[in-house]
Scaffold this motif. Structure first.
Motif, mmCIF file in Angstrom:
data_model
loop_
_atom_site.group_PDB
_atom_site.id
_atom_site.type_symbol
_atom_site.label_atom_id
_atom_site.label_comp_id
_atom_site.label_asym_id
_atom_site.label_seq_id
_atom_site.Cartn_x
_atom_site.Cartn_y
_atom_site.Cartn_z
ATOM 1 N N PHE A 26 18.878 0.679 52.797
ATOM 2 C CA PHE A 26 19.805 -0.294 53.366
ATOM 3 C C PHE A 26 20.451 0.190 54.670
ATOM 4 C CE2 PHE A 26 23.946 -2.524 53.530
ATOM 5 C CZ PHE A 26 23.465 -3.807 53.676
ATOM 6 N N PRO A 27 20.963 1.424 54.764
ATOM 7 C CA PRO A 27 21.534 1.864 56.039
ATOM 8 C C PRO A 27 20.511 1.850 57.170
ATOM 9 C CG PRO A 27 22.223 3.319 54.257
ATOM 10 C CD PRO A 27 21.151 2.434 53.704
ATOM 11 N N ILE A 200 22.799 8.303 44.519
ATOM 12 C CA ILE A 200 23.842 7.275 44.511
ATOM 13 C C ILE A 200 24.255 6.961 45.944
ATOM 14 C CG2 ILE A 200 26.198 6.706 43.780
ATOM 15 C CD1 ILE A 200 25.754 8.573 41.374
ATOM 16 N N MET A 201 24.196 5.692 46.319
ATOM 17 C CA MET A 201 24.608 5.261 47.658
ATOM 18 C C MET A 201 26.104 4.956 47.691
ATOM 19 S SD MET A 201 22.902 2.397 50.201
ATOM 20 C CE MET A 201 23.215 0.946 49.183
ATOM 21 N N ILE A 218 25.643 2.778 42.265
ATOM 22 C CA ILE A 218 24.590 1.958 42.871
ATOM 23 C C ILE A 218 23.690 2.889 43.676
ATOM 24 C CG2 ILE A 218 24.047 0.002 44.357
ATOM 25 C CD1 ILE A 218 25.673 -0.754 41.866
ATOM 26 N N THR A 219 22.427 2.973 43.318
ATOM 27 C CA THR A 219 21.511 3.872 44.001
ATOM 28 C C THR A 219 20.917 3.217 45.252
ATOM 29 O OG1 THR A 219 19.561 3.126 42.765
ATOM 30 C CG2 THR A 219 20.887 4.900 41.776
ATOM 31 N N TYR A 220 20.255 4.029 46.052
ATOM 32 C CA TYR A 220 19.571 3.493 47.241
ATOM 33 C C TYR A 220 18.467 2.531 46.834
ATOM 34 C CZ TYR A 220 22.013 6.588 50.459
ATOM 35 O OH TYR A 220 22.987 7.198 51.214
ATOM 36 N N TYR A 226 18.568 -5.322 46.030
ATOM 37 C CA TYR A 226 19.492 -6.375 46.448
ATOM 38 C C TYR A 226 18.967 -7.071 47.703
ATOM 39 C CZ TYR A 226 23.216 -4.577 43.350
ATOM 40 O OH TYR A 226 23.973 -4.186 42.286
ATOM 41 N N CYS A 227 18.516 -6.282 48.675
ATOM 42 C CA CYS A 227 17.989 -6.847 49.926
ATOM 43 C C CYS A 227 16.749 -7.690 49.665
ATOM 44 C CB CYS A 227 17.655 -5.723 50.910
ATOM 45 S SG CYS A 227 19.068 -4.788 51.501
#
Length: 234
Positions: A26-27, A200-201, A218-220, A226-227
């Motif tokens: 996500f990042p 873990i994110m 919430i993990t990466y 989610y995305c």
């Protein structure tokens, strides 16, 4: 929707879509959009109360805001990677989102805490996640912070807690709604090693309706899911 139709829509919209095969976390997707969709709006808001004129924060400006947060919360990447940092704040949406993502860019693990929590509830979550650093909007939550430090002082074990005020909006968005690629900017140094998918994110927490709120990691990988669900309209 057929793949051909989706491809045509992408072409019409003039967007460059990041890969959804899990190769970017996500990042990195936010960074991708800052590079390939730099002038697209990330946030849109009225210029003044009661005005119909809209202003926008672009993908480029939001990504740079996150990088400035990373500089603020972890100058020079000092300290250990993966340390948990609690965010307990009442602030503008554009600042809160940058604070959240900027902490992740800094190589830290934010736990997002509701200001409605009691001091004992916050202390319980701090201890469960081994969190010794809080970023707090002290101007509005000073009383809660006092309750947290008082609660910790009553503990039989000495529990060190660093409490920092929020970075100012003008520090994180110095060219608010007008930043361009040529605006002065210093990127935050990247980590030597990328996180693993099961790292873990960030943490959320439960409602606490049956006791103290419980931290939810919430993990990466979960972030990627989610995305993907949003991209597929699920």
């Amino acid at each position: 929707m057929a793949s051909g139709t989706k491809s045509d829509i992408r072409s019409l919209n003039g967007l460059s879509y990041p890969p959804l095969d899990g190769s970017l976390f996500f990042p990195e997707i936010i960074e991708y959009n800052a590079q390939h969709n730099s002038n697209r709006p990330y946030f849109v808001y009225p210029s003044d109360e009661g005005s119909s004129e809209l202003r926008q924060i672009t993908y480029l400006e939001f990504y740079r805001a996150c990088q400035r947060v990373a500089h603020a919360v972890r100058p020079g990447r000092q300290g250990k990677n993966r340390e948990v940092v609690a965010i307990l704040a009442n602030c503008d949406t554009i600042l809160y989102h940058a604070l959240f993502m900027g902490t992740i860019y800094a190589g830290l693990v934010p736990i997002l805490m509701s200001p409605r929590n009691s001091a004992p509830a916050v202390v319980n979550m701090l201890k469960k996640t081994n969190c010794h650093h809080m970023i707090v909007s002290l101007h509005s939550l000073g009383e809660l912070v006092s309750g947290i430090t008082a609660e910790l002082s009553q503990s039989s074990d000495l529990y060190h807690l660093q409490v920092d005020d929020l970075p100012h909006l003008a520090t994180i968005y110095p060219y608010l709604s007008s930043e361009t690629a040529t605006s002065p900017f210093v990127p935050f140094p990247k980590a030597e090693q990328s996180p693993a998918k099961n790292d873990i994110m960030f943490y959320l927490h439960s409602s606490g309706s049956t006791g103290f709120p419980k931290p939810i990691p919430i993990t990466y990988l979960t972030g990627n899911h989610y995305c993907l669900m949003r991209a597929l309209g699920l």
